[in-house]
Motif scaffolding. Structure first.
Motif, PDB file in Angstrom:
ATOM      1  N   GLN A  14       0.875  -1.175   0.000  1.00  0.00           N
ATOM      2  CA  GLN A  14       0.000   0.000   0.000  1.00  0.00           C
ATOM      3  C   GLN A  14       0.912   1.225   0.000  1.00  0.00           C
ATOM      4  O   GLN A  14       1.939   1.231   0.682  1.00  0.00           O
ATOM      5  CB  GLN A  14      -0.862   0.020   1.269  1.00  0.00           C
ATOM      6  N   GLN A  46       7.342   1.037  -2.926  1.00  0.00           N
ATOM      7  CA  GLN A  46       6.085   0.294  -2.947  1.00  0.00           C
ATOM      8  C   GLN A  46       6.250  -1.180  -3.311  1.00  0.00           C
ATOM      9  O   GLN A  46       5.281  -1.923  -3.259  1.00  0.00           O
ATOM     10  CB  GLN A  46       5.090   0.948  -3.897  1.00  0.00           C
ATOM     11  N   TYR A  79      -0.706  -4.313   4.820  1.00  0.00           N
ATOM     12  CA  TYR A  79       0.143  -3.437   4.018  1.00  0.00           C
ATOM     13  C   TYR A  79       0.409  -3.973   2.613  1.00  0.00           C
ATOM     14  O   TYR A  79       0.983  -3.281   1.790  1.00  0.00           O
ATOM     15  CB  TYR A  79       1.484  -3.218   4.731  1.00  0.00           C
ATOM     16  N   VAL A  81      -0.542  -5.404  -1.117  1.00  0.00           N
ATOM     17  CA  VAL A  81      -1.532  -5.366  -2.188  1.00  0.00           C
ATOM     18  C   VAL A  81      -1.448  -6.639  -3.026  1.00  0.00           C
ATOM     19  O   VAL A  81      -2.460  -7.199  -3.433  1.00  0.00           O
ATOM     20  CB  VAL A  81      -1.304  -4.134  -3.096  1.00  0.00           C
TER      21      VAL A  81
END
Length: 101
Positions: A14, A46, A79, A81
């Motif tokens: 995230q 990321q 946290y 994705v």
């Protein structure tokens, strides 16, 4: 040549959660049979790739099936994705010496 047993996991995080993810990510204590672990981040923070070297596939599988690993993964989940992972066997490559002029 010595064969290595390597677990590689790449996770997309995230936005803005890298510090929180890092706190959840590190196992304590270190898993039995784990020789070394490395983490590599993308420039934007990321995406993170973890590379761990194990004494055997069995040592890695034992850790992956443990309650401690289940708890660690649950702590990281808010946290993350996307996640990709795989187990590999391989060896260190011998690089040629630099040519001297």
């Amino acid at each position: 040549m010595r064969e290595h047993h390597v677990w590689v996991t790449t996770r997309r995080l995230q936005p803005g959660t890298r510090e929180e993810f890092e706190r959840a990510w590190r196992p304590a204590p270190a898993p039995e049979g784990l020789h070394r672990a490395y983490a590599y981040w993308s420039e934007d923070g990321q995406e993170i790739t973890g590379v761990s070297l194990w004494e055997s596939r069995e040592a890695c599988d034992t850790w992956r099936a443990s309650e401690a690993e289940a708890q660690r993964r649950a702590a990281m989940a808010p946290y993350v994705v996307e996640e990709r992972e795989g187990f590999y066997r391989g060896r260190e490559l011998t690089l040629p010496s630099a040519a001297r002029g």
